[in-house]
Design a protein around this motif. Structure first.
Motif: not given
Lengths: 666, 271
Positions: A297, A339, A341, A343, A346-351, A398, A451, A512-514, B183, B220, B245-246
């Motif tokens: 990703i 960060m 991601m 995918p 799919e919705a972006p993943m944010y942290m 967080h 992470y 968290m990381t693939i 989050v 995860h 998020t996601g």
């Protein structure tokens, strides 16, 4: 005798060296010399030996300095490490200015922002000697930027320099423009570098090892009168498309904007000789980039760091060998990194990976020196107050996931204390014994990192807001011989580090990381020990020959018996030069033994030894009333395929490189 | 001399402090109309009353908070002293059924009658929903039938199945969504109802619920989640932690004592 005493006692004793690479042709004001720490003639020449042109890069210069090793993740911006201690364990500053990288993966050490063209000298303090620049246990590295000198008649000088590296089809260009008058002086420098992926020994191209950068700087000085001097520093550094073969991602851009304003007041009233004050501000903007890599990703990982602060230091000379220096220092550091991601479908993943952190640090430092006959003592003390906070609700949320309520500030104190006794055995031989106690703050990554993936051990790292300060007891003994034709020193040192910060696997957390191996939490290990011996030498053999070099051996262990990570094997550098009238030829060697003592938990692998040979020749002549200089070098003559122990990912270093350079002084 | 320099330094430091200081925002006045934040779903009149039904968003299959505002058209005043009841009805031609309801009764502080309906299927070819609003003003019961449209969200907000324990009940598990997923720690609330008859869907209060969030794409989860426990009227409250998020999937396991009622069910949550 006076001079020798000065060497013993001036500056920071033996552990604080100044490597002066300034152009000695420049006119020098007496006042300005006083600001500088007494340069040691022997050390002075180390850099000169390797800085054959304005285009040598700082990484290469640091590589040849005693006590400094480097962690390499690619061909760009190696991270300095002193006696096996790096990152938050050491303090890297530019002209005393606090600067913090904006990369959660430490791809942007502060040393990346200074180029030889705007560097005057490098000031290294190992162990507790680093405390002049902040709370540190490993030491300090302070890069002094160029210092254009005043001249009684207006002078304008320029330098142009260019070189080519066959190994990476790399081109470097540098320019310096110096203008000086009686009251104003200015130096503008520009360096441009463009390197493609290099070939390792044997010819294989190391993908993702390219880099591009532009560094511009302006240093201006204004002598208001005989008592007041103002100096301004502006550094603009842009690097882009930087490959990190040792990491799973590269860097899209790294931008630094660094501003400093100095005021020196030469008081010379009673015992107070001068007061030096500075305000500074810098921002670092950094963006990792994996668009060229095959990853499950794609992700964006920008980071931002902003630091502002001020310090003021006063120097007293009470006569009869008593000297005092006192410094107050305050700065604020803000950082965030996140960060996202992306995918597919799919919705972006944010942290947030650095959840909007802000830290104030205020400290004061005192140094007292006394010398009498053959004895000298120096006592340094420092205390700092630090106040760290997450500034946004988002950041607090967080951390709430880990059951942490971080709404109130993390406040802590650090103490540093050091004593040195120096003794002159003879005119040429002196020795020092130092005992130090030092503490350092956990870094924002160690305390609040969220992470953060470590490509070396393949673990995601979670910070620990409750980390204790890392503390070290240090003892050092050294002996220095400095004669007319030879200088040599040997140093033995040991550190007993308490509450050593180290990642421990937390099996309850999911990665968290693939593809990550697991999650580690930063913890305090009760005890770690680092000991070592290092030596340097510089011999003049007749009028033409000189030999210079250094070597270091480190040994470290944690209290569970595992080796301390990041301890390089016995390694060293040496160079033999034949100096003609207008030219010189030098052969250089760079060697390391194998390292089998590795910390497996840290993801380390044993390394083989290596031995690399370089040959360099420089010729200088006058033409059209200008001074021209040409450099030819063959590096890694045997085209060895090798890597150093501290290189991430066991990525091979550059193979045989032919370098051609030209420099003209206008 | 020394003091001059110190003064100068102090000025510089103050300048830096000014740079550091941020600016503060003025507080925003609260909205006057309490329905401003809501979406009008449907309106109708009965006698002198105009009845408006609001919700946070268009009605969907799942747990829908509804806000009824009743205006007296004779004096244009909001009626806050009535008793209001809701009766949803799905007409499928051959049969009719209702849905789980939490009745509004009396008005809330904003003068709105707040009730909740779990719409258990969407409107469409199968049938259509009517929401009957019943007003009691002390002068007889008044009713107004409103046609409402219910759609299915792309991520299901209600799960229905037959319990696998001895009771074999038809159960409806609905996600009570917070205003915003974020989050960090999020309240995780579900309601559980069962079908007693076509017209009666009482709350189920004796289950234990376990949750396990996961990011299917990444493989995860997250730490420190709190399993929902029963609060009242079939509401189970817990906490779910999202580290980013996601697209998240929250797996649920329902038990009654030691007996498994249902596992392998989940809510997908994308934010």
């Amino acid at each position: 005798m006076l001079l020798l005493s000065a060497i013993v006692l001036n500056g920071y004793g033996q552990q604080h060296r100044v490597y002066d690479i300034s152009d000695t042709n420049k006119p020098i004001l007496l006042e300005e010399i006083i600001i500088l720490h007494q340069p040691d003639i022997f050390e002075d020449s180390t850099l000169e030996f390797y800085q054959s042109s304005q285009l040598s890069n700082l990484d290469m210069m640091l590589h040849h300095m005693p006590d400094i090793k480097q962690i390499s993740r690619g061909a760009f911006a190696r991270e300095p490490i002193i006696h096996g201690m790096s990152a938050g364990q050491i303090k890297v500053t530019i002209d005393g200015m606090h600067i913090y990288g904006a990369c959660t993966d430490r791809m942007d050490p502060v040393t990346a922002y200074v180029e030889p063209s705007n560097l005057k000298d490098i000031e290294l303090g190992t162990g507790s000697a680093g405390m002049a620049f902040g709370p540190t246990i490993g030491g300090s590295l302070n890069l002094h930027t160029a210092d254009p000198h005043f001249s009684s008649k207006p002078v304008t000088k320029a330098m142009l320099s260019a070189d080519y590296h066959s190994i990476s089809n790399g081109r470097d260009l540098a320019m310096q423009l110096l203008t000086s008058g009686k009251h104003l002086a200015s130096e503008i420098t520009a360096t441009y570098r463009d390197h493609n992926p290099y070939r390792a020994g044997g010819g294989e191209v190391v993908d993702y090892s390219q880099y591009n950068k532009l560094n511009l700087s302006w240093i201006g000085k204004w002598r208001i009168n005989s008592q007041h001097l103002l100096k301004a520093d502006v550094i603009y550094d842009d690097a882009w498309d930087i490959g990190y073969p040792g990491l799973p991602m590269d860097v899209g851009f790294a931008k630094a904007r660094i501003f400093g304003l100095d005021h020196t007041h030469f008081v010379r009233h009673r015992k107070l000789s001068r007061i030096h004050s500075k305000v500074f501000y810098n921002v670092i903007d950094h963006a990792m980039d994996d668009s060229e890599r095959e990853v499950p990703i794609h992700m964006d990982m920008p980071g931002f760091s902003q630091t502002m602060g001020a310090f003021s230091e006063a120097f007293w000379d009470f006569g009869h060998g008593h000297e005092l220096m006192a410094k107050v220092d305050v700065h604020r550091h803000n950082a965030w990194a996140d960060m996202t991601m992306y995918p597919e479908n799919e919705a972006p993943m944010y942290m947030l990976t650095w959840p909007n952190t802000r830290r104030w640090i205020a400290g004061s430092y005192v140094r007292y020196m006394y010398h009498h006959h053959k004895h000298g003592i120096q006592v340094d003390a420092r205390v700092d107050y630090a106040n760290a906070k997450l500034t946004t609700q988002e950041g607090l949320n967080h951390w709430a996931v880990f059951g942490e309520d971080l709404s109130s500030a993390d406040q802590r104190l650090t103490y540093n204390l050091r004593g040195t006794w120096g003794y002159e055995w003879t005119h040429h031989l002196r020795s020092h014994i130092t005992f130090g106690y030092s503490e350092r703050l956990p870094t924002l990554s160690e305390q609040f990192g969220y992470y953060l993936y470590n490509a070396q051990d393949g673990f995601d790292y979670i910070g620990n807001p409750h980390l204790l300060n890392e503390k070290a007891l240090q003892a050092t003994w050294n002996m220095i011989y400095s004669g007319h034709h030879a200088t040599a020193s040997v140093k033995v040192f040991g550190y007993r580090i308490q509450d050593y910060i180290f990642g421990h696997i937390d099996p309850s957390l999911s990665t968290m990381t693939i593809g990550a191996n697991g999650v580690k939490r930063q913890e305090n290990v009760p005890l770690a020990y680092i000991t070592g011996i290092s030596g340097s030498y510089h011999f003049h053999l007749g009028h033409h020959w000189s030999l210079i070099g250094n070597a270091e051996y480190l040994h470290g262990w944690l209290d569970n018996g595992d080796p301390v990570p990041q301890i390089p094997p016995f390694m060293g550098v040496s160079a033999l030069r034949y100096q003609g009238k207008r030219w010189f030829v030098q052969g250089e060697s760079d060697w390391a033994l194998a390292q089998h003592r590795v910390n497996h938990a840290f993801g380390e692998h044993p390394s083989h030894g290596h031995s690399i040979w370089n040959l360099r020749a420089v010729y200088e002549w006058d033409m059209f009333h200008k001074v021209w200089e040409v450099e030819m070098a063959v590096e890694n003559i045997m085209d060895q395929n090798y890597h150093l122990f501290l290189d991430w990912g066991q990525i091979p270093r550059q193979g045989r490189n032919i370098k051609v350079g030209m420099e003209v002084h206008l | 001399m020394f003091y001059q320099s110190i003064t100068r330094l102090a000025v510089l430091m103050m300048a830096a402090a000014v740079m550091v200081a941020g600016c503060k925002k003025d507080p925003v006045d609260p909205p006057i109309d309490p329905t401003d934040d809501y979406t009008l779903i449907q309106s109708g009149t009965v006698d002198q009353y105009e009845v408006e039904v609001y919700a946070h968003e268009d009605l969907f299959v799942g747990y829908n908070p509804l806000y009824v505002q009743v205006t007296n058209t004779t004096n244009n005043k909001i009626e806050e002293d009535l008793t209001v009841m809701l009766m949803p009805m799905m007409d499928m031609g051959t049969m009719q059924h209702s849905a789980p309801i939490e009745q509004p009764g009396t008005a809330n502080a904003d003068g709105l009658y707040e009730g909740q309906v779990v719409f258990i299927m969407p409107s469409g070819a199968m049938g259509s929903w009517t929401l009957t609003v019943k007003l009691d003003d002390g002068d007889g019961m008044k009713e107004v039938d409103l046609n409402v449209s219910v759609s299915e969200k792309s991520e299901a907000r209600m799960l229905t199945f037959l319990g696998e324990d001895a009771a074999q009940e038809k159960l409806f598990v609905s996600l009570v969504e917070p205003a915003e997923w974020e989050v960090g720690i999020n309240p995780f609330k579900v309601t559980v109802h069962k079908r007693e008859t076509m017209m009666d869907f009482p709350a189920v209060e004796d289950l234990t619920v376990e949750i396990e969030p996961e990011m299917p794409t990444m493989g995860h989860g997250s730490p420190n989640n709190v399993d929902p426990t029963h609060d009242s009227r079939g509401h189970y409250r817990g906490e779910v932690n999202f580290t980013m998020t996601g697209f998240w999937r929250v797996h649920l396991t329902l038990k009654r004592g030691a007996d498994m009622v249902k596992d392998d069910i989940y809510f997908d949550i994308t934010f």
